[in-house]
Design a protein around this motif. Structure first.
Motif, PDB file in Angstrom:
ATOM      1  N   LYS A  57       1.147  -5.023  -4.576  1.00 35.25           N
ATOM      2  CA  LYS A  57       1.232  -5.412  -5.991  1.00 35.25           C
ATOM      3  C   LYS A  57       1.395  -4.187  -6.900  1.00 35.25           C
ATOM      4  O   LYS A  57       1.182  -3.045  -6.476  1.00 35.25           O
ATOM      5  CB  LYS A  57      -0.020  -6.224  -6.349  1.00 35.25           C
ATOM      6  CG  LYS A  57      -0.083  -7.578  -5.624  1.00 35.25           C
ATOM      7  CD  LYS A  57      -1.279  -8.418  -6.084  1.00 35.25           C
ATOM      8  CE  LYS A  57      -1.286  -9.794  -5.435  1.00 35.25           C
ATOM      9  NZ  LYS A  57      -2.424 -10.639  -5.924  1.00 35.25           N
ATOM     10  N   TYR A  84       4.561 -18.071  -8.101  1.00 38.83           N
ATOM     11  CA  TYR A  84       3.167 -18.511  -8.265  1.00 38.83           C
ATOM     12  C   TYR A  84       3.077 -19.923  -8.852  1.00 38.83           C
ATOM     13  O   TYR A  84       2.045 -20.266  -9.447  1.00 38.83           O
ATOM     14  CB  TYR A  84       2.399 -17.508  -9.141  1.00 38.83           C
ATOM     15  CG  TYR A  84       1.972 -16.261  -8.389  1.00 38.83           C
ATOM     16  CD1 TYR A  84       1.055 -16.334  -7.341  1.00 38.83           C
ATOM     17  CD2 TYR A  84       2.469 -15.012  -8.729  1.00 38.83           C
ATOM     18  CE1 TYR A  84       0.654 -15.200  -6.649  1.00 38.83           C
ATOM     19  CE2 TYR A  84       2.065 -13.860  -8.038  1.00 38.83           C
ATOM     20  CZ  TYR A  84       1.158 -13.972  -6.995  1.00 38.83           C
ATOM     21  OH  TYR A  84       0.755 -12.840  -6.320  1.00 38.83           O
ATOM     22  N   PHE A  97      -6.060 -18.259 -14.866  1.00 46.31           N
ATOM     23  CA  PHE A  97      -5.599 -16.904 -14.564  1.00 46.31           C
ATOM     24  C   PHE A  97      -4.082 -16.796 -14.439  1.00 46.31           C
ATOM     25  O   PHE A  97      -3.555 -15.729 -14.138  1.00 46.31           O
ATOM     26  CB  PHE A  97      -6.295 -16.363 -13.304  1.00 46.31           C
ATOM     27  CG  PHE A  97      -6.031 -17.171 -12.044  1.00 46.31           C
ATOM     28  CD1 PHE A  97      -4.889 -16.986 -11.293  1.00 46.31           C
ATOM     29  CD2 PHE A  97      -6.967 -18.112 -11.604  1.00 46.31           C
ATOM     30  CE1 PHE A  97      -4.654 -17.709 -10.132  1.00 46.31           C
ATOM     31  CE2 PHE A  97      -6.744 -18.848 -10.445  1.00 46.31           C
ATOM     32  CZ  PHE A  97      -5.581 -18.642  -9.711  1.00 46.31           C
ATOM     33  N   ARG A 132      -4.908 -11.614   6.465  1.00 48.99           N
ATOM     34  CA  ARG A 132      -5.895 -11.957   5.423  1.00 48.99           C
ATOM     35  C   ARG A 132      -7.228 -11.254   5.681  1.00 48.99           C
ATOM     36  O   ARG A 132      -7.915 -10.852   4.736  1.00 48.99           O
ATOM     37  CB  ARG A 132      -6.039 -13.472   5.288  1.00 48.99           C
ATOM     38  CG  ARG A 132      -4.774 -14.021   4.595  1.00 48.99           C
ATOM     39  CD  ARG A 132      -4.812 -15.433   4.187  1.00 48.99           C
ATOM     40  NE  ARG A 132      -5.744 -15.848   3.178  1.00 48.99           N
ATOM     41  CZ  ARG A 132      -5.512 -15.910   1.865  1.00 48.99           C
ATOM     42  NH1 ARG A 132      -4.369 -15.478   1.358  1.00 48.99           N
ATOM     43  NH2 ARG A 132      -6.415 -16.387   1.040  1.00 48.99           N
ATOM     44  N   ARG A 178      -8.197  -4.472  -0.004  1.00 53.15           N
ATOM     45  CA  ARG A 178      -8.628  -4.752  -1.383  1.00 53.15           C
ATOM     46  C   ARG A 178      -9.899  -3.994  -1.747  1.00 53.15           C
ATOM     47  O   ARG A 178     -10.084  -3.616  -2.904  1.00 53.15           O
ATOM     48  CB  ARG A 178      -8.805  -6.262  -1.595  1.00 53.15           C
ATOM     49  CG  ARG A 178      -7.471  -6.971  -1.771  1.00 53.15           C
ATOM     50  CD  ARG A 178      -7.624  -8.470  -1.849  1.00 53.15           C
ATOM     51  NE  ARG A 178      -6.373  -9.123  -2.223  1.00 53.15           N
ATOM     52  CZ  ARG A 178      -6.126 -10.401  -2.006  1.00 53.15           C
ATOM     53  NH1 ARG A 178      -7.034 -11.166  -1.414  1.00 53.15           N
ATOM     54  NH2 ARG A 178      -4.970 -10.923  -2.367  1.00 53.15           N
ATOM     55  N   VAL A 182     -10.063  -8.805  -9.867  1.00 51.27           N
ATOM     56  CA  VAL A 182      -9.571  -9.990  -9.147  1.00 51.27           C
ATOM     57  C   VAL A 182      -8.082 -10.212  -9.424  1.00 51.27           C
ATOM     58  O   VAL A 182      -7.353 -10.692  -8.538  1.00 51.27           O
ATOM     59  CB  VAL A 182     -10.444 -11.231  -9.466  1.00 51.27           C
ATOM     60  CG1 VAL A 182     -10.325 -11.665 -10.892  1.00 51.27           C
ATOM     61  CG2 VAL A 182     -10.132 -12.372  -8.518  1.00 51.27           C
ATOM     62  N   THR A 183      -7.588  -9.837 -10.575  1.00 49.63           N
ATOM     63  CA  THR A 183      -6.141  -9.916 -10.818  1.00 49.63           C
ATOM     64  C   THR A 183      -5.426  -8.715 -10.181  1.00 49.63           C
ATOM     65  O   THR A 183      -4.460  -8.886  -9.426  1.00 49.63           O
ATOM     66  CB  THR A 183      -5.841  -9.966 -12.327  1.00 49.63           C
ATOM     67  OG1 THR A 183      -6.459 -11.130 -12.869  1.00 49.63           O
ATOM     68  CG2 THR A 183      -4.337 -10.038 -12.588  1.00 49.63           C
ATOM     69  N   ALA A 225      -1.367 -11.670   0.515  1.00 49.29           N
ATOM     70  CA  ALA A 225      -1.160 -12.076   1.904  1.00 49.29           C
ATOM     71  C   ALA A 225      -1.016 -13.590   1.953  1.00 49.29           C
ATOM     72  O   ALA A 225      -1.870 -14.310   1.410  1.00 49.29           O
ATOM     73  CB  ALA A 225      -2.338 -11.635   2.769  1.00 49.29           C
TER      74      ALA A 225
HETATM   75  P1  ATP Z   1      -2.962 -13.775  -2.734  1.00 52.91           P
HETATM   76  O1  ATP Z   1      -2.337 -15.151  -2.827  1.00 52.91           O
HETATM   77  O2  ATP Z   1      -2.465 -12.804  -3.815  1.00 52.91           O
HETATM   78  O3  ATP Z   1      -2.933 -13.168  -1.365  1.00 52.91           O
HETATM   79  P2  ATP Z   1      -5.511 -15.039  -2.591  1.00 52.91           P
HETATM   80  O4  ATP Z   1      -4.851 -16.004  -1.665  1.00 52.91           O
HETATM   81  O5  ATP Z   1      -6.726 -14.305  -2.125  1.00 52.91           O
HETATM   82  O6  ATP Z   1      -4.513 -13.926  -3.074  1.00 52.91           O
HETATM   83  P3  ATP Z   1      -5.111 -17.023  -4.669  1.00 52.91           P
HETATM   84  O7  ATP Z   1      -6.158 -18.028  -4.946  1.00 52.91           O
HETATM   85  O8  ATP Z   1      -3.888 -17.426  -3.922  1.00 52.91           O
HETATM   86  O9  ATP Z   1      -5.828 -15.758  -3.964  1.00 52.91           O
HETATM   87  O10 ATP Z   1      -4.694 -16.393  -6.068  1.00 52.91           O
HETATM   88  C1  ATP Z   1      -3.476 -15.661  -6.205  1.00 52.91           C
HETATM   89  C2  ATP Z   1      -3.738 -14.432  -7.044  1.00 52.91           C
HETATM   90  O11 ATP Z   1      -4.117 -14.837  -8.358  1.00 52.91           O
HETATM   91  C3  ATP Z   1      -4.892 -13.559  -6.545  1.00 52.91           C
HETATM   92  O12 ATP Z   1      -4.530 -12.637  -5.578  1.00 52.91           O
HETATM   93  C4  ATP Z   1      -5.315 -12.873  -7.822  1.00 52.91           C
HETATM   94  O13 ATP Z   1      -4.446 -11.777  -8.111  1.00 52.91           O
HETATM   95  C5  ATP Z   1      -5.106 -13.950  -8.860  1.00 52.91           C
HETATM   96  N1  ATP Z   1      -6.350 -14.712  -9.076  1.00 52.91           N
HETATM   97  C6  ATP Z   1      -6.866 -15.674  -8.296  1.00 52.91           C
HETATM   98  N2  ATP Z   1      -8.010 -16.163  -8.784  1.00 52.91           N
HETATM   99  C7  ATP Z   1      -8.233 -15.485  -9.926  1.00 52.91           C
HETATM  100  C8  ATP Z   1      -9.263 -15.508 -10.914  1.00 52.91           C
HETATM  101  N3  ATP Z   1     -10.297 -16.340 -10.815  1.00 52.91           N
HETATM  102  N4  ATP Z   1      -9.154 -14.637 -11.953  1.00 52.91           N
HETATM  103  C9  ATP Z   1      -8.116 -13.798 -12.067  1.00 52.91           C
HETATM  104  N5  ATP Z   1      -7.103 -13.723 -11.161  1.00 52.91           N
HETATM  105  C10 ATP Z   1      -7.160 -14.536 -10.104  1.00 52.91           C
END
Ligand code: ATP
Ligand code: MG
Length: 150
Positions: free
Chosen positions: A12, A52, A60, A90, A107, A114-115, A121
């Motif tokens: 990212k 997304y 978010f 993961r 990470r 979290v963002t 992955a």
């Molecule tokens: P990714 O899909 O990026 O591998 P993930 O599967 O762990 O991450 P998801 O739930 O798919 O998480 O969310 C996608 C992305 O959105 C996260 O990687 C993060 O960057 C952002 N995100 C998710 N939840 C939050 C939250 N509660 N607040 C802020 N950003 C968030």
């Protein structure tokens, strides 16, 4: 014939900007992943929103789009022996919130929030294929293996 499986990753914008691309790719490779496709790219708002789409409407979503369009990304199709490429990546990546990600995970080391959590992955083989098709056509996935000449 050996079974292999594939997954998809995005380094990212915060991690690319921090100069961590090489370090992260090295970790992936040294943990058993082969790179089958790789490039630097940049998402505009439309492409990020398509990628997304599943998160549209969540609180978010807008911050996520702003972040993912804030700089260059590096995308890769990864492969490893066995059937667990998705789960193995993961595990290596760690929890969504870097503050909760286990020591040793990507990470934990490179995530800032979290963002701004350094790396994406895919969460299933089906989603991996869907996600990499935003970036690579089938003929851009390199399936040739090294054949050392005598
Ligand atoms: P990714 O899909 O990026 O591998 P993930 O599967 O762990 O991450 P998801 O739930 O798919 O998480 O969310 C996608 C992305 O959105 C996260 O990687 C993060 O960057 C952002 N995100 C998710 N939840 C939050 C939250 N509660 N607040 C802020 N950003 C968030
Ligand atoms: Mg996800």
């Amino acid at each position: 014939m050996q079974t292999t499986s594939r997954t998809f990753t995005i380094i990212k914008p915060n991690a690319v900007a921090a100069g961590a691309t090489g370090n992260i790719l090295d970790r992936l490779i040294s943990n058993g992943f082969r790179i089958r496709a790789l490039k630097m790219d940049f998402l505009d708002r439309n492409r990020a929103a398509r990628f997304y789409a599943v998160h549209r409407g969540k609180p978010f979503f807008e911050p996520l789009l702003r972040f993912m369009t804030s700089g260059a990304i590096v995308v890769a199709v990864l492969e490893r022996e066995g059937e667990d490429a998705v789960e193995a990546l993961r595990t290596l990546v760690g929890a969504t919130d870097p503050a909760l990600a286990a020591p040793g995970t990507i990470r934990h080391e490179f995530g800032e929030s979290v963002t701004r959590n350094a790396i994406h992955a895919s969460d299933s083989p089906e989603n991996a294929r869907k996600e990499w098709s935003h970036f690579f056509s089938d003929d851009q996935i390199v399936e040739v293996d090294y054949q050392p000449s005598i």
